[in-house]
Design a protein around this motif. Sequence first.
Motif, PDB file in Angstrom:
ATOM      1  N   HIS A  81       0.918  -1.278  -0.123  1.00 37.74           N
ATOM      2  CA  HIS A  81      -0.084   0.089   0.098  1.00 37.74           C
ATOM      3  C   HIS A  81       0.949   1.211   0.265  1.00 37.74           C
ATOM      4  O   HIS A  81       0.794   2.246  -0.865  1.00 37.74           O
ATOM      5  N   HIS A  82       1.879   1.367   0.943  1.00 42.12           N
ATOM      6  CA  HIS A  82       2.649   2.593   1.189  1.00 42.12           C
ATOM      7  C   HIS A  82       3.563   2.595  -0.203  1.00 42.12           C
ATOM      8  O   HIS A  82       3.951   3.646  -0.622  1.00 42.12           O
ATOM      9  N   GLY A  83       3.949   1.479  -0.535  1.00 47.46           N
ATOM     10  CA  GLY A  83       4.913   1.372  -1.631  1.00 47.46           C
ATOM     11  C   GLY A  83       3.978   2.220  -2.989  1.00 47.46           C
ATOM     12  O   GLY A  83       5.065   2.991  -3.591  1.00 47.46           O
ATOM     13  N   ARG A  84       2.954   1.775  -3.186  1.00 47.20           N
ATOM     14  CA  ARG A  84       2.327   2.282  -4.190  1.00 47.20           C
ATOM     15  C   ARG A  84       2.015   3.684  -4.284  1.00 47.20           C
ATOM     16  O   ARG A  84       2.052   4.792  -5.000  1.00 47.20           O
ATOM     17  N   LYS A  85       1.924   4.257  -2.870  1.00 49.29           N
ATOM     18  CA  LYS A  85       1.824   5.648  -2.569  1.00 49.29           C
ATOM     19  C   LYS A  85       2.722   6.455  -2.603  1.00 49.29           C
ATOM     20  O   LYS A  85       2.790   7.810  -3.175  1.00 49.29           O
ATOM     21  N   TYR A  86       4.113   5.986  -2.547  1.00 46.03           N
ATOM     22  CA  TYR A  86       5.079   6.950  -2.516  1.00 46.03           C
ATOM     23  C   TYR A  86       6.401   6.486  -3.579  1.00 46.03           C
ATOM     24  O   TYR A  86       7.231   7.072  -3.929  1.00 46.03           O
ATOM     25  N   THR A  87       6.136   5.388  -4.283  1.00 48.48           N
ATOM     26  CA  THR A  87       6.882   5.048  -5.436  1.00 48.48           C
ATOM     27  C   THR A  87       7.393   5.988  -6.616  1.00 48.48           C
ATOM     28  O   THR A  87       8.182   6.430  -6.923  1.00 48.48           O
ATOM     29  N   GLU A  88       6.415   6.860  -7.145  1.00 47.42           N
ATOM     30  CA  GLU A  88       6.343   7.703  -8.241  1.00 47.42           C
ATOM     31  C   GLU A  88       7.068   8.839  -7.457  1.00 47.42           C
ATOM     32  O   GLU A  88       8.220   9.258  -8.300  1.00 47.42           O
ATOM     33  N   ALA A  89       7.058   9.379  -6.582  1.00 51.58           N
ATOM     34  CA  ALA A  89       7.774  10.402  -5.849  1.00 51.58           C
ATOM     35  C   ALA A  89       9.140  10.002  -5.753  1.00 51.58           C
ATOM     36  O   ALA A  89      10.021  10.863  -5.856  1.00 51.58           O
ATOM     37  N   LEU A  90       9.474   8.887  -5.215  1.00 52.32           N
ATOM     38  CA  LEU A  90      10.961   8.331  -4.778  1.00 52.32           C
ATOM     39  C   LEU A  90      11.394   8.378  -6.056  1.00 52.32           C
ATOM     40  O   LEU A  90      12.575   8.721  -6.257  1.00 52.32           O
ATOM     41  N   ARG A  91      10.991   7.671  -7.037  1.00 52.45           N
ATOM     42  CA  ARG A  91      11.592   7.577  -8.445  1.00 52.45           C
ATOM     43  C   ARG A  91      12.092   9.059  -9.120  1.00 52.45           C
ATOM     44  O   ARG A  91      12.999   9.088  -9.582  1.00 52.45           O
ATOM     45  N   ALA A  92      11.039   9.782  -8.856  1.00 48.40           N
ATOM     46  CA  ALA A  92      11.191  11.327  -9.447  1.00 48.40           C
ATOM     47  C   ALA A  92      12.376  11.842  -8.730  1.00 48.40           C
ATOM     48  O   ALA A  92      12.883  12.842  -9.298  1.00 48.40           O
ATOM     49  N   ASN A  93      12.897  11.446  -7.640  1.00 47.98           N
ATOM     50  CA  ASN A  93      13.863  12.153  -6.929  1.00 47.98           C
ATOM     51  C   ASN A  93      15.247  11.332  -6.943  1.00 47.98           C
ATOM     52  O   ASN A  93      16.279  11.302  -6.020  1.00 47.98           O
ATOM     53  N   GLY A  94      15.042  10.044  -7.886  1.00 45.03           N
ATOM     54  CA  GLY A  94      16.468   9.455  -8.168  1.00 45.03           C
ATOM     55  C   GLY A  94      16.256   8.065  -7.524  1.00 45.03           C
ATOM     56  O   GLY A  94      17.352   7.477  -7.769  1.00 45.03           O
ATOM     57  N   ALA A  95      15.398   7.541  -6.689  1.00 41.25           N
ATOM     58  CA  ALA A  95      15.769   6.426  -5.738  1.00 41.25           C
ATOM     59  C   ALA A  95      15.461   5.383  -6.929  1.00 41.25           C
ATOM     60  O   ALA A  95      14.731   5.160  -7.782  1.00 41.25           O
ATOM     61  N   ASP A  96      16.205   4.156  -6.608  1.00 39.88           N
ATOM     62  CA  ASP A  96      16.031   2.777  -7.351  1.00 39.88           C
ATOM     63  C   ASP A  96      14.870   2.116  -6.637  1.00 39.88           C
ATOM     64  O   ASP A  96      15.014   1.920  -5.157  1.00 39.88           O
ATOM     65  N   ILE A  97      13.986   1.563  -7.161  1.00 38.07           N
ATOM     66  CA  ILE A  97      12.885   0.728  -6.543  1.00 38.07           C
ATOM     67  C   ILE A  97      13.041  -0.850  -6.799  1.00 38.07           C
ATOM     68  O   ILE A  97      13.050  -1.194  -7.839  1.00 38.07           O
ATOM     69  N   GLN A  98      12.979  -1.607  -5.771  1.00 35.30           N
ATOM     70  CA  GLN A  98      13.070  -3.008  -5.616  1.00 35.30           C
ATOM     71  C   GLN A  98      11.737  -3.445  -5.251  1.00 35.30           C
ATOM     72  O   GLN A  98      11.201  -3.309  -3.969  1.00 35.30           O
ATOM     73  N   ASP A  99      10.788  -3.699  -6.233  1.00 36.40           N
ATOM     74  CA  ASP A  99       9.177  -4.139  -6.041  1.00 36.40           C
ATOM     75  C   ASP A  99       9.030  -5.650  -5.973  1.00 36.40           C
ATOM     76  O   ASP A  99       9.212  -6.329  -6.868  1.00 36.40           O
ATOM     77  N   GLU A 100       8.403  -6.106  -5.035  1.00 42.16           N
ATOM     78  CA  GLU A 100       8.453  -7.622  -4.723  1.00 42.16           C
ATOM     79  C   GLU A 100       6.875  -7.780  -4.423  1.00 42.16           C
ATOM     80  O   GLU A 100       6.680  -8.838  -3.894  1.00 42.16           O
TER      81      GLU A 100
END
Length: 74
Positions: free
Chosen positions: A41-60
């Motif tokens: 739930h929180h991954g869906r909420k914050y992933t786009e903003a984190l990616r926009a700030n350069g974070a790499d996302i490991q989504d399982e």
Amino acid sequence: MTGALAPTKPLTVADRCDRCGAQAYVRAVLVGGGDLLFCAHHGRKYTEALRANGADIQDETDRLNETPTAVVED
């Protein structure tokens, strides 16, 4: 997952969401170092903003749809 993500360990049941404490299925590896863990739930909420700030996302989160394998004992 993006191609730039350094190899990381798979998330386990011991990894907990930094927002609510549920089991983590998403890891955000931050540009400046460190990471954040989120439930689906929180991954869906914050992933786009984190990616926009350069974070790499490991989504399982795909693990949520897996069917457990039955263990047969002899």
